[in-house]
Design a protein around this motif. Structure first.
Motif, PDB file in Angstrom:
ATOM      1  N   ARG A  21       5.903 -96.212  -7.498  1.00 24.24           N
ATOM      2  CA  ARG A  21       4.205 -95.839  -7.219  1.00 24.24           C
ATOM      3  C   ARG A  21       3.760 -96.189  -6.155  1.00 24.24           C
ATOM      4  NH1 ARG A  21       3.954 -96.750 -13.051  1.00 24.24           N
ATOM      5  NH2 ARG A  21       2.792 -98.513 -12.533  1.00 24.24           N
ATOM      6  N   ASP A  22       3.896 -97.516  -5.767  1.00 22.70           N
ATOM      7  CA  ASP A  22       3.272 -97.885  -4.702  1.00 22.70           C
ATOM      8  C   ASP A  22       3.769 -97.493  -3.056  1.00 22.70           C
ATOM      9  OD1 ASP A  22       2.155 -99.918  -6.203  1.00 22.70           O
ATOM     10  OD2 ASP A  22       3.672-101.353  -5.850  1.00 22.70           O
ATOM     11  N   VAL A  23       4.900 -96.792  -3.314  1.00 24.88           N
ATOM     12  CA  VAL A  23       5.342 -96.024  -1.985  1.00 24.88           C
ATOM     13  C   VAL A  23       5.198 -94.549  -2.055  1.00 24.88           C
ATOM     14  CG1 VAL A  23       6.789 -98.058  -1.287  1.00 24.88           C
ATOM     15  CG2 VAL A  23       8.005 -96.259  -2.643  1.00 24.88           C
ATOM     16  N   LEU A  24       5.051 -94.029  -3.041  1.00 29.00           N
ATOM     17  CA  LEU A  24       4.873 -92.574  -3.067  1.00 29.00           C
ATOM     18  C   LEU A  24       3.457 -92.055  -3.117  1.00 29.00           C
ATOM     19  CD1 LEU A  24       7.698 -91.828  -5.810  1.00 29.00           C
ATOM     20  CD2 LEU A  24       7.757 -91.080  -3.802  1.00 29.00           C
ATOM     21  N   PRO A  25       3.211 -91.063  -2.536  1.00 26.38           N
ATOM     22  CA  PRO A  25       1.984 -90.164  -2.746  1.00 26.38           C
ATOM     23  C   PRO A  25       1.760 -89.923  -3.809  1.00 26.38           C
ATOM     24  CG  PRO A  25       3.397 -88.514  -2.005  1.00 26.38           C
ATOM     25  CD  PRO A  25       4.301 -90.078  -1.868  1.00 26.38           C
ATOM     26  N   GLU A  26       0.323 -89.907  -4.350  1.00 24.81           N
ATOM     27  CA  GLU A  26      -0.157 -89.826  -5.726  1.00 24.81           C
ATOM     28  C   GLU A  26       0.299 -88.486  -6.269  1.00 24.81           C
ATOM     29  OE1 GLU A  26      -2.738 -90.412  -9.028  1.00 24.81           O
ATOM     30  OE2 GLU A  26      -2.666 -91.704  -6.981  1.00 24.81           O
ATOM     31  N   LEU A  27       0.539 -87.450  -5.829  1.00 26.12           N
ATOM     32  CA  LEU A  27       0.695 -86.071  -6.162  1.00 26.12           C
ATOM     33  C   LEU A  27       2.305 -86.429  -6.788  1.00 26.12           C
ATOM     34  CD1 LEU A  27      -0.426 -83.432  -3.945  1.00 26.12           C
ATOM     35  CD2 LEU A  27      -1.055 -84.040  -6.125  1.00 26.12           C
ATOM     36  N   ALA A  28       3.288 -87.384  -6.307  1.00 29.77           N
ATOM     37  CA  ALA A  28       4.579 -87.382  -6.659  1.00 29.77           C
ATOM     38  C   ALA A  28       4.592 -88.125  -8.004  1.00 29.77           C
ATOM     39  CB  ALA A  28       5.284 -88.105  -5.643  1.00 29.77           C
ATOM     40  N   HIS A  29       3.352 -88.828  -8.401  1.00 30.46           N
ATOM     41  CA  HIS A  29       3.591 -89.812  -9.674  1.00 30.46           C
ATOM     42  C   HIS A  29       3.869 -88.971 -10.986  1.00 30.46           C
ATOM     43  CE1 HIS A  29       0.835 -92.952  -7.738  1.00 30.46           C
ATOM     44  NE2 HIS A  29       1.967 -92.918  -6.953  1.00 30.46           N
ATOM     45  N   GLY A  30       3.500 -87.911 -11.001  1.00 29.93           N
ATOM     46  CA  GLY A  30       3.939 -86.855 -12.140  1.00 29.93           C
ATOM     47  C   GLY A  30       5.348 -86.652 -12.141  1.00 29.93           C
ATOM     48  N   PHE A  31       5.906 -86.536 -11.014  1.00 31.83           N
ATOM     49  CA  PHE A  31       7.522 -86.295 -11.240  1.00 31.83           C
ATOM     50  C   PHE A  31       8.300 -87.331 -11.278  1.00 31.83           C
ATOM     51  CE2 PHE A  31       5.452 -82.701  -8.774  1.00 31.83           C
ATOM     52  CZ  PHE A  31       5.718 -81.746  -9.674  1.00 31.83           C
ATOM     53  N   LEU A  32       7.757 -88.489 -11.192  1.00 34.00           N
ATOM     54  CA  LEU A  32       8.691 -89.830 -11.130  1.00 34.00           C
ATOM     55  C   LEU A  32       9.488 -90.111 -12.340  1.00 34.00           C
ATOM     56  CD1 LEU A  32       9.323 -92.381  -9.486  1.00 34.00           C
ATOM     57  CD2 LEU A  32       7.328 -93.495 -10.320  1.00 34.00           C
ATOM     58  N   GLY A  33       8.847 -89.950 -13.399  1.00 36.69           N
ATOM     59  CA  GLY A  33       9.786 -89.986 -14.845  1.00 36.69           C
ATOM     60  C   GLY A  33      11.010 -89.138 -14.857  1.00 36.69           C
ATOM     61  N   ALA A  34      10.733 -87.560 -14.428  1.00 35.12           N
ATOM     62  CA  ALA A  34      11.559 -86.875 -14.512  1.00 35.12           C
ATOM     63  C   ALA A  34      12.762 -87.033 -13.383  1.00 35.12           C
ATOM     64  CB  ALA A  34      10.921 -85.322 -14.187  1.00 35.12           C
ATOM     65  N   ALA A  35      12.299 -87.271 -12.249  1.00 34.47           N
ATOM     66  CA  ALA A  35      13.096 -87.699 -11.358  1.00 34.47           C
ATOM     67  C   ALA A  35      14.165 -88.922 -11.744  1.00 34.47           C
ATOM     68  CB  ALA A  35      12.547 -88.096  -9.988  1.00 34.47           C
ATOM     69  N   ILE A  36      13.605 -89.900 -12.145  1.00 34.04           N
ATOM     70  CA  ILE A  36      14.343 -90.941 -12.773  1.00 34.04           C
ATOM     71  C   ILE A  36      15.428 -90.773 -13.664  1.00 34.04           C
ATOM     72  CG2 ILE A  36      14.257 -93.243 -13.881  1.00 34.04           C
ATOM     73  CD1 ILE A  36      11.813 -94.165 -12.263  1.00 34.04           C
ATOM     74  N   ASN A  37      14.984 -89.948 -14.829  1.00 33.12           N
ATOM     75  CA  ASN A  37      15.745 -89.537 -15.711  1.00 33.12           C
ATOM     76  C   ASN A  37      16.886 -88.566 -15.394  1.00 33.12           C
ATOM     77  OD1 ASN A  37      16.476 -89.134 -18.548  1.00 33.12           O
ATOM     78  ND2 ASN A  37      15.501 -87.050 -18.578  1.00 33.12           N
ATOM     79  N   SER A  38      16.543 -87.760 -14.297  1.00 28.65           N
ATOM     80  CA  SER A  38      17.444 -86.882 -13.770  1.00 28.65           C
ATOM     81  C   SER A  38      18.694 -87.565 -13.065  1.00 28.65           C
ATOM     82  CB  SER A  38      16.907 -85.868 -12.685  1.00 28.65           C
ATOM     83  OG  SER A  38      17.871 -85.023 -11.946  1.00 28.65           O
ATOM     84  N   LEU A  39      18.227 -88.490 -12.087  1.00 28.02           N
ATOM     85  CA  LEU A  39      19.157 -89.618 -11.625  1.00 28.02           C
ATOM     86  C   LEU A  39      19.964 -90.373 -12.460  1.00 28.02           C
ATOM     87  CD1 LEU A  39      16.840 -90.393  -8.412  1.00 28.02           C
ATOM     88  CD2 LEU A  39      18.922 -89.163  -8.441  1.00 28.02           C
ATOM     89  N   ARG A  40      19.329 -90.828 -13.507  1.00 22.89           N
ATOM     90  CA  ARG A  40      20.353 -91.573 -14.634  1.00 22.89           C
ATOM     91  C   ARG A  40      21.275 -90.549 -15.416  1.00 22.89           C
ATOM     92  NH1 ARG A  40      20.208 -91.143 -19.778  1.00 22.89           N
ATOM     93  NH2 ARG A  40      18.483 -89.859 -19.837  1.00 22.89           N
ATOM     94  N   THR A  41      20.696 -89.359 -15.561  1.00 21.80           N
ATOM     95  CA  THR A  41      21.802 -88.481 -16.409  1.00 21.80           C
ATOM     96  C   THR A  41      22.745 -87.995 -15.296  1.00 21.80           C
ATOM     97  OG1 THR A  41      19.756 -87.357 -17.784  1.00 21.80           O
ATOM     98  CG2 THR A  41      21.755 -86.114 -17.438  1.00 21.80           C
ATOM     99  N   ALA A  42      22.540 -88.040 -14.124  1.00 22.34           N
ATOM    100  CA  ALA A  42      23.897 -87.542 -13.165  1.00 22.34           C
ATOM    101  C   ALA A  42      24.579 -88.658 -13.024  1.00 22.34           C
ATOM    102  CB  ALA A  42      23.014 -87.077 -11.878  1.00 22.34           C
ATOM    103  N   GLY A  43      24.351 -89.859 -13.301  1.00 22.73           N
ATOM    104  CA  GLY A  43      25.006 -91.168 -13.230  1.00 22.73           C
ATOM    105  C   GLY A  43      24.695 -91.744 -11.834  1.00 22.73           C
TER     106      GLY A  43
END
Length: 124
Positions: free
Chosen positions: A54-76
């Motif tokens: 959150r400290d390095v992403l623009p405000e608009l990206a914060h809403g996608f952060l959980g989905a992005a982390i989950n996607s990368l986790r699911t992909a291994g």
């Protein structure tokens, strides 16, 4: 006459408590950019949490952060370290966040990217 909001302004004013599926469905391009940012951050840091990102992403990206982390986790590509930290976001009241690192698969991808970047370019 009422001023029309830009797409960025509409996203910024959107309700913040959307489900991850709803966020992911809104824009695969935005989620892809945040996934790339999370992955890149992981190549530069041994461990990270959403607090760090959150400290390095623009405000608009914060809403996608959980989905992005989950996607990368699911992909291994990333894996949970087994540790958690309290959220630094005031509205979450110290909610626990996972601490992540690149998995072996993520490290292999990073090494392949580095190797491709070091290859000499063919003369045109």
């Amino acid at each position: 006459m009422t001023r029309r909001l830009s797409p960025a302004e509409r996203l910024a004013s959107a309700e913040k408590d959307l489900l991850l599926e709803d966020i992911a469905d809104q824009s695969s391009w935005d989620r892809f950019l945040v996934e790339q940012a999370v992955y890149h951050f992981g190549t530069r840091h041994s461990e990270f949490s959403a607090n760090d990102l959150r400290d390095v992403l623009p405000e608009l990206a914060h809403g996608f952060l959980g989905a992005a982390i989950n996607s990368l986790r699911t992909a291994g590509v990333i894996e949970h370290t087994g540790r958690v930290v309290p959220s630094t976001l005031a509205s979450t009241h110290g909610h626990r966040l996972g601490v992540w690192r690149l998995s072996v698969k993520g490290l292999v991808i990073a090494e392949q990217r580095r190797a491709r970047g070091q290859q000499p370019q063919a003369a045109a």
